[in-house]
Motif scaffolding. Structure first.
Motif, PDB file in Angstrom:
ATOM      1  N   THR A  57      38.286  22.913  66.455  1.00 60.02           N
ATOM      2  CA  THR A  57      38.551  24.240  65.900  1.00 60.02           C
ATOM      3  C   THR A  57      39.884  24.256  65.164  1.00 60.02           C
ATOM      4  OG1 THR A  57      39.443  24.942  68.028  1.00 60.02           O
ATOM      5  CG2 THR A  57      37.148  25.497  67.569  1.00 60.02           C
ATOM      6  N   THR A  58      40.832  23.458  65.636  1.00 66.84           N
ATOM      7  CA  THR A  58      42.125  23.352  64.949  1.00 66.84           C
ATOM      8  C   THR A  58      42.533  21.889  64.908  1.00 66.84           C
ATOM      9  OG1 THR A  58      43.335  23.672  67.010  1.00 66.84           O
ATOM     10  CG2 THR A  58      42.919  25.635  65.676  1.00 66.84           C
ATOM     11  N   SER A  62      39.172  18.950  58.893  1.00 64.52           N
ATOM     12  CA  SER A  62      40.035  20.114  58.743  1.00 64.52           C
ATOM     13  C   SER A  62      39.415  21.315  59.457  1.00 64.52           C
ATOM     14  CB  SER A  62      40.245  20.420  57.260  1.00 64.52           C
ATOM     15  OG  SER A  62      41.088  21.530  57.117  1.00 64.52           O
ATOM     16  N   ASN A  63      39.793  21.482  60.724  1.00 62.33           N
ATOM     17  CA  ASN A  63      39.375  22.651  61.512  1.00 62.33           C
ATOM     18  C   ASN A  63      37.868  22.849  61.566  1.00 62.33           C
ATOM     19  OD1 ASN A  63      42.110  23.097  61.793  1.00 62.33           O
ATOM     20  ND2 ASN A  63      42.179  24.540  60.101  1.00 62.33           N
ATOM     21  N   GLY A  67      46.910  19.309  65.416  1.00 66.57           N
ATOM     22  CA  GLY A  67      45.755  19.855  66.108  1.00 66.57           C
ATOM     23  C   GLY A  67      45.121  18.922  67.113  1.00 66.57           C
TER      24      GLY A  67
END
Length: 109
Positions: free
Chosen positions: A40-41, A67-68, A95
């Motif tokens: 998610t991050t 990327s996320n 992240g």
């Protein structure tokens, strides 16, 4: 007759630092490598790399940008390249990958 087989290289959770998942291809020929992740991050550059000295590494192809988002990538190695050492390398900028798995398909030499 050659038989295609599979092996799980990585099965990680809460991965948030540079990590290498390597293997030696002395008795088998790499056919493909797959990486699957949930996130998610995360900002990660996911690379498949190869080497003949296990020190100096070359990228198999352009890195996959994470990327996320969750996703997967399949690298078809086949007859394209051959080397003694291979690794899957999640190169972190920031992240966390919630889960990360990598699989190798190979044939005996």
């Amino acid at each position: 007759m050659k038989k295609l087989q599979a092996f799980q290289l990585a099965d990680a959770s809460s991965l948030n630092a540079d990590t290498t998942y390597g293997f030696t291809a002395d008795w088998h020929k790499v056919q493909s490598v797959q990486a699957v992740w949930t996130a998610t991050t995360a900002s990660v550059s996911l690379k498949l790399q190869y080497s003949n000295d296990n020190v100096t590494w070359a990228d198999f192809t352009t890195a996959t940008a994470i990327s996320n988002a969750s996703g997967n990538v399949m690298w078809d190695v086949g007859a394209t390249k051959d080397a003694l050492y291979w690794r899957v390398f999640p190169d972190f900028s920031s992240g966390t990958l919630t889960t990360f798995k990598a699989y190798l398909a190979y044939e005996s030499r």
